[in-house]
Design a protein around this motif. Structure first.
Motif, short mmCIF file in Angstrom:
data_model
loop_
_atom_site.label_atom_id
_atom_site.label_comp_id
_atom_site.label_asym_id
_atom_site.label_seq_id
_atom_site.Cartn_x
_atom_site.Cartn_y
_atom_site.Cartn_z
N LYS A 70 -12.72 -92.36 -10.85
CA LYS A 70 -12.53 -93.58 -11.62
C LYS A 70 -11.07 -94.03 -11.68
O LYS A 70 -10.79 -95.19 -11.79
N LEU A 71 -10.16 -93.08 -11.64
CA LEU A 71 -8.74 -93.38 -11.80
C LEU A 71 -7.97 -92.86 -10.59
O LEU A 71 -8.12 -91.70 -10.21
N PHE A 72 -7.14 -93.72 -10.02
CA PHE A 72 -6.31 -93.35 -8.88
C PHE A 72 -4.85 -93.59 -9.24
O PHE A 72 -4.48 -94.70 -9.61
N LEU A 73 -4.04 -92.55 -9.16
CA LEU A 73 -2.60 -92.65 -9.36
C LEU A 73 -1.96 -92.63 -7.98
O LEU A 73 -2.13 -91.66 -7.24
N LEU A 74 -1.25 -93.69 -7.66
CA LEU A 74 -0.74 -93.86 -6.29
C LEU A 74 0.76 -94.04 -6.28
O LEU A 74 1.30 -94.91 -6.97
N ASP A 75 1.44 -93.25 -5.48
CA ASP A 75 2.85 -93.46 -5.23
C ASP A 75 2.97 -94.71 -4.37
O ASP A 75 2.14 -94.94 -3.48
N ILE A 76 3.96 -95.51 -4.60
CA ILE A 76 4.08 -96.76 -3.85
C ILE A 76 4.63 -96.51 -2.45
O ILE A 76 3.98 -96.80 -1.45
N ASP A 77 5.83 -95.97 -2.36
CA ASP A 77 6.51 -95.85 -1.07
C ASP A 77 5.89 -94.74 -0.23
O ASP A 77 5.89 -93.57 -0.62
N GLY A 78 5.34 -95.13 0.89
CA GLY A 78 4.76 -94.19 1.82
C GLY A 78 3.27 -93.99 1.65
O GLY A 78 2.61 -93.41 2.49
N THR A 79 2.71 -94.47 0.54
CA THR A 79 1.28 -94.35 0.29
C THR A 79 0.60 -95.71 0.33
O THR A 79 -0.45 -95.87 0.94
N VAL A 80 1.22 -96.68 -0.33
CA VAL A 80 0.68 -98.04 -0.39
C VAL A 80 1.52 -98.98 0.47
O VAL A 80 1.00 -99.89 1.09
N ALA A 81 2.81 -98.73 0.51
CA ALA A 81 3.72 -99.62 1.24
C ALA A 81 4.88 -98.83 1.83
O ALA A 81 5.17 -97.71 1.40
N LEU A 82 5.51 -99.44 2.81
CA LEU A 82 6.78 -98.96 3.33
C LEU A 82 7.75 -100.13 3.24
O LEU A 82 7.57 -101.14 3.92
N GLN B 103 -9.19 -102.85 -3.24
CA GLN B 103 -10.32 -103.73 -3.53
C GLN B 103 -11.60 -102.91 -3.71
O GLN B 103 -12.39 -103.18 -4.61
N THR B 104 -11.80 -101.90 -2.88
CA THR B 104 -12.97 -101.04 -3.00
C THR B 104 -12.97 -100.30 -4.33
O THR B 104 -14.01 -100.17 -4.98
N VAL B 105 -11.80 -99.83 -4.75
CA VAL B 105 -11.70 -99.16 -6.05
C VAL B 105 -12.14 -100.11 -7.16
O VAL B 105 -12.97 -99.76 -8.00
N LYS B 106 -11.61 -101.33 -7.14
CA LYS B 106 -11.98 -102.33 -8.15
C LYS B 106 -13.48 -102.62 -8.14
O LYS B 106 -14.12 -102.68 -9.19
N GLU B 107 -14.03 -102.84 -6.96
CA GLU B 107 -15.44 -103.20 -6.83
C GLU B 107 -16.38 -102.10 -7.34
O GLU B 107 -17.50 -102.38 -7.71
N ASN B 108 -15.88 -100.87 -7.33
CA ASN B 108 -16.69 -99.75 -7.78
C ASN B 108 -16.35 -99.30 -9.20
O ASN B 108 -16.71 -98.20 -9.62
N GLY B 109 -15.67 -100.17 -9.94
CA GLY B 109 -15.39 -99.91 -11.34
C GLY B 109 -14.24 -98.96 -11.60
O GLY B 109 -14.04 -98.52 -12.73
N GLY B 110 -13.47 -98.67 -10.60
CA GLY B 110 -12.32 -97.79 -10.77
C GLY B 110 -11.07 -98.57 -11.12
O GLY B 110 -11.04 -99.80 -11.09
N ILE B 111 -10.04 -97.84 -11.48
CA ILE B 111 -8.74 -98.45 -11.76
C ILE B 111 -7.67 -97.66 -11.00
O ILE B 111 -7.87 -96.51 -10.63
N PHE B 112 -6.54 -98.31 -10.80
CA PHE B 112 -5.44 -97.64 -10.12
C PHE B 112 -4.15 -97.95 -10.85
O PHE B 112 -4.01 -98.99 -11.47
N CYS B 113 -3.25 -96.99 -10.80
CA CYS B 113 -1.92 -97.13 -11.37
C CYS B 113 -0.92 -96.73 -10.30
O CYS B 113 -1.16 -95.83 -9.51
N PHE B 114 0.19 -97.42 -10.30
CA PHE B 114 1.23 -97.14 -9.32
C PHE B 114 2.38 -96.38 -9.97
O PHE B 114 2.76 -96.67 -11.10
N LEU B 115 2.89 -95.42 -9.24
CA LEU B 115 4.02 -94.62 -9.67
C LEU B 115 5.09 -94.68 -8.60
O LEU B 115 4.80 -94.88 -7.43
#
Length: 65
Positions: free
Chosen positions: A7-19, A32-44
């Motif tokens: 349900k919850l995804f904690l994502l580092d920005i640099d190197g994981t989501v973007a460079l 988008q898939t996380v959102k569509e399946n009722g999940g949430i994400f936070c960026f660190l």
């Protein structure tokens, strides 16, 4: 109910989501898939060279709210 889906995804920005200023391939689809399946994400990040508002603006430019 025993729902084992993530349900919850904690994502580092640099190197994981973007460079730098480039969104990594597949990142937007994943979020988008996380959102569509009722999940949430936070960026660190441990990058103190940008303010949080800079990241918010960058993500908006990429079409991610």
């Amino acid at each position: 109910m025993n729902d084992k889906r993530k349900k919850l995804f904690l994502l580092d920005i640099d190197g994981t989501v973007a460079l730098g200023s480039e969104l990594l391939p597949g990142a937007a689809d994943f979020l988008q898939t996380v959102k569509e399946n009722g999940g949430i994400f936070c960026f660190l990040t441990n990058n103190s060279s940008k303010a949080a508002s800079d990241y918010v603006e960058q993500f908006r430019d990429w079409g991610i709210e």
